[in-house]
Design an enzyme around this catalytic site. Structure first.
Site, PDB file in Angstrom:
ATOM      1  N   ASP A 130       0.865  -1.173   0.000  1.00  0.00           N
ATOM      2  CA  ASP A 130       0.000   0.000   0.000  1.00  0.00           C
ATOM      3  C   ASP A 130       0.907   1.230   0.000  1.00  0.00           C
ATOM      4  O   ASP A 130       2.133   1.104  -0.036  1.00  0.00           O
ATOM      5  CB  ASP A 130      -0.965  -0.003   1.193  1.00  0.00           C
ATOM      6  CG  ASP A 130      -0.247  -0.093   2.533  1.00  0.00           C
ATOM      7  OD1 ASP A 130       1.004   0.050   2.568  1.00  0.00           O
ATOM      8  OD2 ASP A 130      -0.911  -0.310   3.560  1.00  0.00           O
TER       9      ASP A 130
ATOM     10  N   SER B 293      -6.220 -12.692   3.544  1.00  0.00           N
ATOM     11  CA  SER B 293      -5.419 -11.860   2.635  1.00  0.00           C
ATOM     12  C   SER B 293      -5.240 -10.476   3.244  1.00  0.00           C
ATOM     13  O   SER B 293      -5.781 -10.161   4.308  1.00  0.00           O
ATOM     14  CB  SER B 293      -6.117 -11.771   1.271  1.00  0.00           C
ATOM     15  OG  SER B 293      -7.379 -11.146   1.408  1.00  0.00           O
ATOM     16  N   TYR B 294      -4.510  -9.633   2.553  1.00  0.00           N
ATOM     17  CA  TYR B 294      -4.159  -8.304   3.075  1.00  0.00           C
ATOM     18  C   TYR B 294      -5.420  -7.526   3.453  1.00  0.00           C
ATOM     19  O   TYR B 294      -6.336  -7.375   2.635  1.00  0.00           O
ATOM     20  CB  TYR B 294      -3.351  -7.538   2.024  1.00  0.00           C
ATOM     21  CG  TYR B 294      -2.693  -6.299   2.554  1.00  0.00           C
ATOM     22  CD1 TYR B 294      -1.779  -6.368   3.596  1.00  0.00           C
ATOM     23  CD2 TYR B 294      -2.982  -5.050   2.021  1.00  0.00           C
ATOM     24  CE1 TYR B 294      -1.161  -5.225   4.090  1.00  0.00           C
ATOM     25  CE2 TYR B 294      -2.372  -3.905   2.499  1.00  0.00           C
ATOM     26  CZ  TYR B 294      -1.463  -4.002   3.540  1.00  0.00           C
ATOM     27  OH  TYR B 294      -0.866  -2.874   4.032  1.00  0.00           O
ATOM     28  N   PRO B 295      -5.494  -7.030   4.709  1.00  0.00           N
ATOM     29  CA  PRO B 295      -6.760  -6.441   5.173  1.00  0.00           C
ATOM     30  C   PRO B 295      -6.962  -4.965   4.853  1.00  0.00           C
ATOM     31  O   PRO B 295      -7.974  -4.399   5.252  1.00  0.00           O
ATOM     32  CB  PRO B 295      -6.676  -6.651   6.699  1.00  0.00           C
ATOM     33  CG  PRO B 295      -5.223  -6.577   7.012  1.00  0.00           C
ATOM     34  CD  PRO B 295      -4.508  -7.140   5.802  1.00  0.00           C
TER      35      PRO B 295
END
Length: 862
Positions: free
Chosen positions: A119, A335-337
């Site tokens: 991110d 998975s990526y939150p």
């Protein structure tokens, strides 16, 4: 053989990734900072043999702050923070020595692969790591590329190996957008916060907030809560009337009908409708319609929706829910939150994820049915181009995750299964009646295919009374017609879930920062979390928002921050210039700040109504050294002393109790000393209110008590009561707490080490003599004859707290990982670190001179 350094964002993540890439064939060791491990293995990189070193950071390596004097609230005008005050990058956690650690591991490496979270914050950390490591890496060979970026969304074998095989580059523009946000929040937030905190805490005593903070995102967040509060307060209930009719299609059962006019606000008109309908004897069926309807399965799960459900249904605050989600991610369960996307990419292995849930007893039957009958393609949602939706990546049990971890994982899994399930289908029957000239309706629903509601039963169609079979023209006897008097009701306070929705709608914060902003307004005592996780503004929060509206509504409205967020996104996309966005935004807020300062009287008028002035707050405690009148102790946060005669306010240490210290006075300024204590078994020390706020010596800083004061002869100072250098921290000194008898103790003046000793002693004094072994100051102890633990009925003894064998069983070290060898039966002379090396001719401590370090520090660990 070339060496590849790989860096992840967290230690647990580094271990998981290394285990997958090395297929478990790796060796591990602790790094020099003790917090991050290094996992090493050999393999292939760019078609050649390579030695891999996988390690991590612990979040951001660096943080942005002002330099030097600009961190002083007293010496700098807050207006200077907008442009004049230089900033610098400092280590985010100096104790971790992360830069040095990265340089030690990066020295001599040929390539670096960055496995930071994918991110904008992760991109920013990429460049923080590169700034530390690139100077010590091997020089590049010609045009050879040495920096690589791994993009991944889950900690699975497939995703990690795929990321390793498709390495990219870190995104400089995304990193710059984070730099811009950090600088804007620092400059704007600090300027407004410093000004309004000093202004209002210097005037009012019961604000009950240690920091009256302002934040470009935090303040609009509070504004939403206060706006709802204002609607509740200004709400005036109105009376209205509803006509309710019941018909009896069968003798035993009655059917309640809804009035098509819904409600009227005039009593006489309502009575007229009642009289008209009462003249009818039967209700006539005007129409019967049946329609198949669909309740759609949910869109794939993104961060904002997860936080909404966690608050509304699971009772978890957004920040707590985010922490749990991050833990589930690093452990490989989801998975990526952090994602804004609600659309699965075409190549996403939906069946593979579903198969992993086939053995869980809670949803095994549903999953097996879906796999055998065929899954439904998830609905087309929004693709933000960041990460796939939040998805379970491997099976888990309640015993594995426990508590909140399991509850959040269960919801994420049920939501995923629902996205590949069928829609819920039901048959809706609507019967329209006429009673005289008035129309009434009743609606019934019958589920024909439950679809996704089997796995998400809280979304199921509620069971309703079954409607009778009838046709147009049928007549039913009327059972009852009556007029119901009701009142309109005010809205309720915002729930966290509603606030998250408003923040997302107006562009306040990001999926990552929304929980932080909500948590901040709670911690600042601007709102309280009531039952149902509803956010009720406090008096302080209400007055602040009303004050902003009165002076400059744009400070609290979401419009400006939303525009700034759009500009930051343009920086990330490479469509806006970093420096121009920064300069333009700071110029706008600088003008607003000056207008706010000039107009502060407008907010002050509101404060006067709600809060008491300092002079009318608190209780008399200790005498002022200037006017010798009693100063008042104000217990509300932040606790402080106020002299109404001199109109001076003095800060105090927080999170403890304050009381008068034997009516003793400071020899420097004649202020009466006060005693701060964290509890009967914790630390306590005296302090002079004036010296605490205005350090008397050059080597003292603001906020130091008598246990750090370097006065050479004052009986309360470090010079007279210091015993020896702390056994745990680098710079602390163990100081006798002369008020602690008969349960005597000494405590470090820097860290939380406490030494309990000589219980029931009549008197404990610090001697001018020092220990020959460790150079700590000796102590003179007097015991009562009846309770003396000394051998041979002795009542007095002088010796070293650490080295004297007579004292070794009378000393108990608390809150520390180290013990002196003497307390473990260690023998022999050891080089120590104490007060002795820095003594003046009079025998007292000279704190300016450094103390010797122990040659064998490791021997002090238990």
């Amino acid at each position: 053989m070339r060496t590849v350094l790989m860096v992840a964002e967290k230690p647990s993540l580094a271990q998981s990734i290394a285990k997958i890439l090395s297929r478990g064939n790796m060796s591990s060791r602790k790094g020099l900072n003790g917090a991050c491990s290094v996992h090493e293995y050999t393999g292939s990189f760019l078609g050649q043999s390579a030695h891999f070193k996988m390690t991590s950071v612990c979040g951001h390596v660096m943080t942005l702050d002002f330099i030097g004097k600009y961190n002083s609230w007293d010496k700098v005008d807050p207006a200077e923070l907008f442009s004049k005050a230089p900033t610098e990058k400092k280590e985010a956690n100096p104790k971790l020595t992360m830069v040095k650690f990265l340089q030690v591991e990066g020295r001599g490496c040929d390539f670096i692969v960055l496995w930071l979270d994918c991110d904008k914050e992760g991109e920013n950390i990429c460049f923080e790591v590169l700034d530390a490591v690139l100077p010590v890496m091997n020089k590049t060979r010609g045009t050879e590329r040495t920096i690589y970026r791994a993009k991944f969304s889950s900690i699975t074998d497939t995703d990690i190996c795929n990321a390793m095989n498709h390495l990219g580059e870190p995104n400089r523009n995304e990193a710059l957008s984070v730099d811009a946000r950090q600088e804007l929040d620092l400059r704007i937030g600090c300027a407004f916060t410093r000004f309004q905190t000093k202004y209002f805490q210097g005037k009012y005593g019961n604000l009950d907030s240690s920091l009256i903070s302002f934040g470009p995102c935090q303040t609009p967040t509070l504004g939403f809560c206060v706006e709802r509060h204002d609607k509740i307060q200004s709400f005036k209930p109105e009376t209205y009337w509803v006509l309710q009719a019941k018909v009896n299609p069968e003798k035993e059962n009655s059917l309640t009908l809804d009035w098509d006019r819904v409600r009227v606000f005039d009593r006489e008109v309502a009575q007229m409708f009642l009289n008209i309908t009462k003249m009818a004897k039967e209700a006539k069926v005007e129409s019967v319609s049946k329609k198949e309807k669909v309740k759609q399965r949910p869109l794939a799960l993104n961060t904002v929706e997860m936080l909404r459900v966690a608050s509304a249904a699971l009772g978890m605050g957004p920040q707590h829910a985010m922490q749990i989600a991050e833990r589930l991610y690093t452990q490989g369960y989801i998975s990526y939150p952090r994602t804004e996307t609600t659309h699965y990419p075409e190549n996403f292995d939906l069946k593979g994820c579903l198969r992993q849930q086939a053995n869980n007893p809670y949803w095994a039957e549903t999953v097996k049915a879906l796999l055998s009958e065929g899954i439904n393609r998830p609905r087309k949602g929004h693709d933000a181009g960041d990460h796939p939706p939040i998805t379970p990546m491997r099976a888990a049990t309640e015993a594995e995750l426990g508590g909140d971890g399991w509850r959040l994982y269960e919801y994420i899994t049920r939501h995923f299964i629902a996205t590949v399930s069928a829609d819920c289908k039901y048959l809706q029957t609507t019967i329209s009646f006429s009673i005289g000239p008035e129309r009434f309706t009743c609606v019934g629903k019958v589920v024909t295919s439950p679809g996704f509601t089997e796995i998400m039963p809280w979304h199921s169609i509620p069971l309703e009374e079954s409607l009778p079979h009838c046709e147009k023209g049928d007549l039913f006897p009327i059972g009852e017609i009556k007029l119901l008097e009701k009142q309109t009701s005010p809205p309720d306070y915002l729930t966290e879930a509603e606030l998250i929705t408003l923040m997302e709608k107006h562009g306040i914060g990001t999926d990552a920062s929304i929980p932080v902003h909500i948590n901040n307004i709670c911690q600042r005592n601007y709102v309280t979390v009531e039952s149902g996780r509803r956010l009720k503004p406090t008096n302080l929060g209400i007055v602040l928002v009303h004050g902003y509206y009165k002076i400059d509504a744009e400070l609290v409205l979401p419009t400006i921050r939303s525009a700034v967020e759009k500009q930051l996104n343009l920086i990330a996309l490479g469509k806006a210039n970093y420096h121009q966005v920064l300069e333009h935004t700071l110029d706008i807020f600088k003008r607003k700040f000056h207008y706010f300062v000039d107009s502060i009287a407008g907010m002050d008028e509101l404060m006067e109504v709600s809060f008491s002035p300092l002079a009318a707050t608190g209780k008399p405690l200790s005498r002022c050294g200037k006017c010798h009148r009693f100063m008042k102790y104000i217990q509300a946060k932040p606790s402080r002393l106020h002299c109404s005669h001199c109109d001076d306010t003095y800060s105090l240490p927080q999170n403890g109790t304050i009381k008068l210290y034997k009516e003793l006075r400071c020899p420097l300024d004649d202020f009466e000393l006060v005693l701060w204590s964290s509890g009967s078994r914790g630390k306590s020390y005296p302090l002079c209110p004036y010296c605490y706020n205005h350090p008397p010596f050059r080597d003292m800083k603001k906020g130091m008590g008598c246990n750090e004061c370097t006065h050479p002869t004052c009986q309360h100072s470090l010079s007279m009561l210091g015993i020896g250098q702390c056994v745990e921290c680098e710079n602390g000194v163990l100081v006798l707490d002369s008020t602690s008898g008969p349960k005597w103790k000494m405590a470090c003046n820097k860290c939380n080490v406490i030494v309990h000793f000589f219980e029931n002693a009549h008197k404990v004094r610090v001697s001018p003599e020092t220990c020959d072994l460790c150079e700590a100051a000796l102590v003179d102890v007097d015991f009562n004859k009846a309770k003396s633990p000394l051998p041979g009925d002795e009542t007095q003894h002088s010796g070293c707290v650490f080295c004297d064998p007579v004292f070794q069983d009378l000393v108990e070290l608390k809150h520390a990982a180290m013990r002196h060898p003497m307390h473990r039966g260690g023998q022999g002379k050891r080089q120590g670190r104490g007060r002795g090396k820095g003594r003046r001719p009079g025998g007292r401590l000279n704190p300016k001179k450094p103390k010797d370090k122990m040659a064998a520090l490791a021997a002090y660990f238990v």
